[in-house]
Motif scaffolding. Structure first.
Motif, PDB file in Angstrom:
ATOM      1  N   LEU A 115       0.947  -1.235   0.060  1.00 31.39           N
ATOM      2  CA  LEU A 115      -0.174  -0.054   0.077  1.00 31.39           C
ATOM      3  C   LEU A 115       0.674   1.273   0.172  1.00 31.39           C
ATOM      4  O   LEU A 115       1.832   1.378   0.522  1.00 31.39           O
ATOM      5  CB  LEU A 115      -0.845   0.016   1.105  1.00 31.39           C
ATOM      6  N   GLU A 156      -0.557   7.246   0.884  1.00 27.63           N
ATOM      7  CA  GLU A 156      -1.968   7.626   0.708  1.00 27.63           C
ATOM      8  C   GLU A 156      -2.905   6.486   1.106  1.00 27.63           C
ATOM      9  O   GLU A 156      -3.743   6.700   1.947  1.00 27.63           O
ATOM     10  CB  GLU A 156      -2.117   8.285  -0.599  1.00 27.63           C
ATOM     11  N   ALA A 157      -2.615   5.399   0.574  1.00 26.12           N
ATOM     12  CA  ALA A 157      -3.630   4.214   0.929  1.00 26.12           C
ATOM     13  C   ALA A 157      -3.626   3.890   2.330  1.00 26.12           C
ATOM     14  O   ALA A 157      -4.712   3.633   2.898  1.00 26.12           O
ATOM     15  CB  ALA A 157      -3.289   3.119   0.091  1.00 26.12           C
ATOM     16  N   ARG A 158      -2.408   3.926   2.974  1.00 30.72           N
ATOM     17  CA  ARG A 158      -2.457   3.693   4.328  1.00 30.72           C
ATOM     18  C   ARG A 158      -3.092   4.746   5.237  1.00 30.72           C
ATOM     19  O   ARG A 158      -3.488   4.111   6.493  1.00 30.72           O
ATOM     20  CB  ARG A 158      -0.878   3.478   4.661  1.00 30.72           C
ATOM     21  N   TYR A 206      -6.276   2.617   5.199  1.00 27.43           N
ATOM     22  CA  TYR A 206      -6.299   1.323   5.705  1.00 27.43           C
ATOM     23  C   TYR A 206      -5.201   1.053   6.151  1.00 27.43           C
ATOM     24  O   TYR A 206      -3.968   1.110   5.490  1.00 27.43           O
ATOM     25  CB  TYR A 206      -6.685   0.500   4.314  1.00 27.43           C
ATOM     26  N   THR A 264     -11.452   1.453  -0.448  1.00 22.90           N
ATOM     27  CA  THR A 264     -11.216   2.938  -0.820  1.00 22.90           C
ATOM     28  C   THR A 264      -9.827   2.888  -1.187  1.00 22.90           C
ATOM     29  O   THR A 264      -9.113   3.762  -1.864  1.00 22.90           O
ATOM     30  CB  THR A 264     -11.660   3.770   0.132  1.00 22.90           C
ATOM     31  N   ALA A 265      -8.988   2.300  -0.060  1.00 21.62           N
ATOM     32  CA  ALA A 265      -7.505   2.462  -0.175  1.00 21.62           C
ATOM     33  C   ALA A 265      -7.109   1.861  -1.580  1.00 21.62           C
ATOM     34  O   ALA A 265      -6.033   2.453  -2.153  1.00 21.62           O
ATOM     35  CB  ALA A 265      -6.964   1.417   0.972  1.00 21.62           C
ATOM     36  N   LEU A 266      -7.435   0.874  -1.777  1.00 31.07           N
ATOM     37  CA  LEU A 266      -7.148   0.140  -3.316  1.00 31.07           C
ATOM     38  C   LEU A 266      -7.430   1.113  -4.214  1.00 31.07           C
ATOM     39  O   LEU A 266      -6.769   1.268  -5.509  1.00 31.07           O
ATOM     40  CB  LEU A 266      -7.565  -1.201  -3.498  1.00 31.07           C
ATOM     41  N   SER A 306      -7.500   4.261  -4.292  1.00 32.69           N
ATOM     42  CA  SER A 306      -6.647   5.356  -4.438  1.00 32.69           C
ATOM     43  C   SER A 306      -5.294   4.945  -5.497  1.00 32.69           C
ATOM     44  O   SER A 306      -4.594   6.034  -5.754  1.00 32.69           O
ATOM     45  CB  SER A 306      -6.257   5.734  -3.038  1.00 32.69           C
ATOM     46  N   MET A 307      -5.099   3.588  -5.492  1.00 33.03           N
ATOM     47  CA  MET A 307      -3.988   3.060  -6.133  1.00 33.03           C
ATOM     48  C   MET A 307      -4.319   2.540  -7.506  1.00 33.03           C
ATOM     49  O   MET A 307      -3.828   1.841  -8.116  1.00 33.03           O
ATOM     50  CB  MET A 307      -3.269   1.889  -5.392  1.00 33.03           C
TER      51      MET A 307
END
Length: 363
Positions: free
Chosen positions: A243, A246-248, A251, A295-297, A299-300
């Motif tokens: 991750l 930003e994703a962290r 999450y 949502t975290a994924l 963002s990637m």
């Protein structure tokens, strides 16, 4: 340890390797098989009666040792076995190693069933459904102590466990066989009967999975159309995704594991297909909501598709799911009619079973 004639083989060896560590440690040793082959009390031994079943399948390496008995069925293997093919067990008998066990199953299972057994031994899971008597043992103080030991397998709770306390038949443990070992097995056992079926089945295993549902969905999607599958492009099972910073924020983990990951390209994102079964993984999916993970994924630039077992187990709704995945990965999904539909139904008949019955006996 008993003599060299007390070696479990084939389906008996397969069932033994599915027994969780803590259950094995609570079970009494099996008496010498060769000395008790005609003893009517042998099938009543707790391990045989509750788990392994009768007759027991036993390996012999000399024709003069073959015999016909109600309690024990012998299997002759005259070719020289490599080191490590036979291993000890805490039950007093020896057994085929996990890899050698898969080779022996080529005599008893069809190609799809053998691939399913390979998915389990190469995966992070085992399916063991304790009898009422064994469930009682698992509630003792001795079992509680064994559950804390390093070798203990972790039992997964059902999705209803929060209200009913119900446990499942799914157990988590490290793989028993690596994928490299699986694909190099025939180099070690070049003359073994069933090698053609073994090779065909090994080529159907797409990767390391953590539940029967992940294995079932992988096979439904990846198997060629000639075998009833959708023939989809390769994906990665249990893919590790690091991750970003930003994703962290959304999450708080350094990485996640994607059940089935289809890599994207310049025109489409990566697709993470997540399997939601009737039993739940005790991992990061419980700690943080699925929406935060998605949502975290996102963002990637990774799209997440949540797929339930209930929808896949229904042939009609699975067609819609396969169509959705195919659309996301730009794969031209052929229409299921006539002979293609017959092959799909045959695949589902072999594949969409109660996984605990794999090998022909409820566990």
């Amino acid at each position: 340890m008993h003599g060299e004639k007390d070696i479990l083989f084939g389906l008996s060896s397969f069932r033994l390797h599915r027994i969780p560590y803590q259950v094995l440690m609570l079970c009494p040793p099996i008496p010498p098989l060769w000395d008790n082959v005609r003893d009517p009390l042998l099938p009543k031994h707790p391990v045989i009666h509750e788990i392994l079943g009768s007759p027991l399948h036993v390996l012999v390496t000399n024709r003069k040792d073959r015999r016909t008995a109600k309690n024990v069925r012998t299997h002759l293997v005259e070719s020289r076995l490599p080191a490590g093919a036979i291993v000890d067990s805490v039950l007093g008998v020896q057994t085929c190693s996990p890899l050698f066990t898969l080779l022996t199953l080529a005599r008893d299972l069809n190609t799809i069933e053998l691939a399913m057994a390979m998915y389990e031994f190469c995966g992070n899971f085992s399916v063991f459904k304790p009898s009422e008597a064994i469930e009682g043992l698992l509630k003792t103080p001795e079992a509680a102590e064994l559950n804390r030991q390093p070798g203990a397998w972790k039992r997964v709770r059902s999705s209803a466990a929060t209200t009913s306390g119900k446990t499942s038949s799914l157990w988590m443990r490290p793989p028993l066989v690596s994928l490299d070992e699986l694909h190099s097995a025939l180099d070690e056992y070049p003359h073994f009967h069933g090698k053609t079926r073994f090779r065909e089945a090994a080529n159907l295993v797409t990767g390391v999975t953590s539940s029967p549902f992940e294995a079932q969905l992988s096979m439904l999607l990846a198997l060629p159309e000639s075998m009833g599958g959708k023939g989809m492009p390769l994906f990665t099972n249990n893919a590790k995704i690091a991750l970003t910073k930003e994703a962290r924020k959304m999450y708080p983990h350094n990485f996640i594991r994607a059940d089935l990951l289809f890599e994207g390209n310049e025109s489409r994102p990566d697709i993470d297909v997540e399997c939601q079964g009737s039993i739940i993984h005790e991992n990061e999916k419980q700690a943080i909501s699925d929406s935060d993970r998605s949502t975290a994924l996102a963002s990637m630039n990774i799209e997440v598709l949540w797929i339930t077992y209930e929808k896949v187990s229904n042939a009609s709704t699975f067609q819609s799911i396969a169509g959705l995945i195919a659309k996301r990965i730009d794969y031209p999904l052929p229409e299921s009619t006539g002979e293609a539909l017959r092959r799909e139904n045959e695949l589902r008949r072999n594949l969409m079973i109660d996984w605990s019955t794999l090998g022909g006996r409820p566990m």
